[in-house]
Write a protein that holds these residues in place. Structure first.
Motif, PDB file in Angstrom:
ATOM      1  N   LEU A   1       0.809  -1.212   0.000  1.00 44.49           N
ATOM      2  CA  LEU A   1       0.000   0.000   0.000  1.00 44.49           C
ATOM      3  C   LEU A   1       0.845   1.266   0.000  1.00 44.49           C
TER       4      LEU A   1
ATOM      5  N   TYR B   1       1.184   4.245  -2.711  1.00 44.64           N
ATOM      6  CA  TYR B   1       0.164   5.245  -2.966  1.00 44.64           C
ATOM      7  C   TYR B   1       0.410   6.477  -2.111  1.00 44.64           C
TER       8      TYR B   1
ATOM      9  N   ASP C   1      -5.751   6.116  -7.057  1.00 42.82           N
ATOM     10  CA  ASP C   1      -6.159   5.550  -5.769  1.00 42.82           C
ATOM     11  C   ASP C   1      -7.403   4.692  -5.969  1.00 42.82           C
ATOM     12  N   PRO C   2      -7.236   3.411  -6.255  1.00 43.97           N
ATOM     13  CA  PRO C   2      -8.386   2.569  -6.583  1.00 43.97           C
ATOM     14  C   PRO C   2      -9.338   2.378  -5.409  1.00 43.97           C
TER      15      PRO C   2
ATOM     16  N   LEU D   1     -11.577   0.304  -3.035  1.00 45.82           N
ATOM     17  CA  LEU D   1     -11.565  -1.060  -2.521  1.00 45.82           C
ATOM     18  C   LEU D   1     -12.951  -1.560  -2.157  1.00 45.82           C
ATOM     19  N   VAL D   2     -13.780  -0.641  -1.609  1.00 48.73           N
ATOM     20  CA  VAL D   2     -15.109  -1.019  -1.125  1.00 48.73           C
ATOM     21  C   VAL D   2     -16.089   0.120  -1.403  1.00 48.73           C
TER      22      VAL D   2
ATOM     23  N   SER E   1     -17.220   5.647  -0.969  1.00 47.94           N
ATOM     24  CA  SER E   1     -16.154   4.801  -1.497  1.00 47.94           C
ATOM     25  C   SER E   1     -14.980   4.799  -0.527  1.00 47.94           C
TER      26      SER E   1
ATOM     27  N   THR F   1     -11.079   3.943  -0.384  1.00 48.82           N
ATOM     28  CA  THR F   1     -10.003   3.757  -1.347  1.00 48.82           C
ATOM     29  C   THR F   1      -8.779   3.101  -0.721  1.00 48.82           C
ATOM     30  N   GLN F   2      -7.875   2.713  -1.613  1.00 43.83           N
ATOM     31  CA  GLN F   2      -6.657   2.048  -1.151  1.00 43.83           C
ATOM     32  C   GLN F   2      -5.806   3.016  -0.313  1.00 43.83           C
TER      33      GLN F   2
ATOM     34  N   LEU G   1      -7.084   3.244   3.230  1.00 45.11           N
ATOM     35  CA  LEU G   1      -6.662   2.084   4.013  1.00 45.11           C
ATOM     36  C   LEU G   1      -5.200   2.235   4.438  1.00 45.11           C
ATOM     37  N   TYR G   2      -4.360   2.643   3.501  1.00 44.47           N
ATOM     38  CA  TYR G   2      -2.943   2.844   3.821  1.00 44.47           C
ATOM     39  C   TYR G   2      -2.778   3.896   4.908  1.00 44.47           C
TER      40      TYR G   2
END
Length: 209
Positions: free
Chosen positions: A21, A24, A32-33, A35-36, A42, A44-45, A48-49
């Motif tokens: 991660l 990013y 930044d895709p 994830l959920v 939304s 994003t990745q 999370l990071y």
């Protein structure tokens, strides 16, 4: 054989996620895709990071630094872990959890393969070899421990030679524990660790492993 350190292996799993991660960066939303999707929100990745960095970042980066230093120091001193030593350690772990199936279930619960476990154990076993080389247990230490503690070992006290190996094992663990932080800080200086993100550098907290 001492029990393996579950907490270290748990951190090892998280380390892998953080390392991935970490590519990013803030402000790169287009990279930044998501994830959920949670309703109209939304996750994003990078989010999370960012959360992982806040909660676990300092511990994880210190773990990664420690692993790198141990590897470099082992190469400099020509210290290695043999396949036979690793196989013996894996066999001991399987015996501790009770069966081959229980061992597989444990690895699955940790999100690890046996190969990944072997990689992590190589670091830990290499660390111990380096520490034992730097701080060996002497015959004098073993005899002193026996003389000071033999009354607590049983009645009558066991013969010295019968408990010598057990005492050496106890003192070996003690040496590793007492000297690890100072030793690692010394090789940190030797290999010139530079912190480019000052939020991770904590002089009060030695690099751990």
């Amino acid at each position: 054989m001492k029990k393996f350190d579950v907490s270290i292996l748990s951190v090892a799993v998280l380390l892998t996620g953080l390392a991935v991660l970490g590519v990013y960066q803030a402000g790169e939303a287009e990279k930044d895709p998501v994830l959920v999707k949670a309703g109209d929100t939304s996750i994003t990745q990078y989010q999370l990071y960012d959360e992982m960095k806040t909660m676990y970042g300092k511990q994880m980066i210190h773990e990664l630094v420690a692993q790198s230093l141990i590897s470099q120091e082992a190469k400099a001193q020509n210290v290695t872990v043999t396949k036979e030593e690793m196989d013996k350690e894996i066999a001991s772990m399987k015996e501790q959890v009770g069966s081959e199936e229980a061992f597989k279930n444990y690895l699955q619960s940790m999100g690890m393969t046996e190969q990944k476990l072997r990689e992590k154990l190589t670091v830990l076993m290499t660390r111990d070899k380096l520490l034992d080389k730097a701080f060996p247990v002497t015959d004098e230490q073993i005899k002193k421990y026996y003389d000071e503690n033999k009354q607590q070992m049983g009645s009558p006290a066991p013969e010295f030679e019968k408990v010598r190996d057990q005492i050496k094992s106890v003192l070996t663990d003690k040496n590793r524990s007492e000297n690890y932080n100072n030793w690692l800080n010394e090789i940190q200086q030797t290999h010139k660790v530079e912190w480019y993100d000052p939020s991770f550098d904590d002089p009060a907290q030695p690099v751990t492993g």
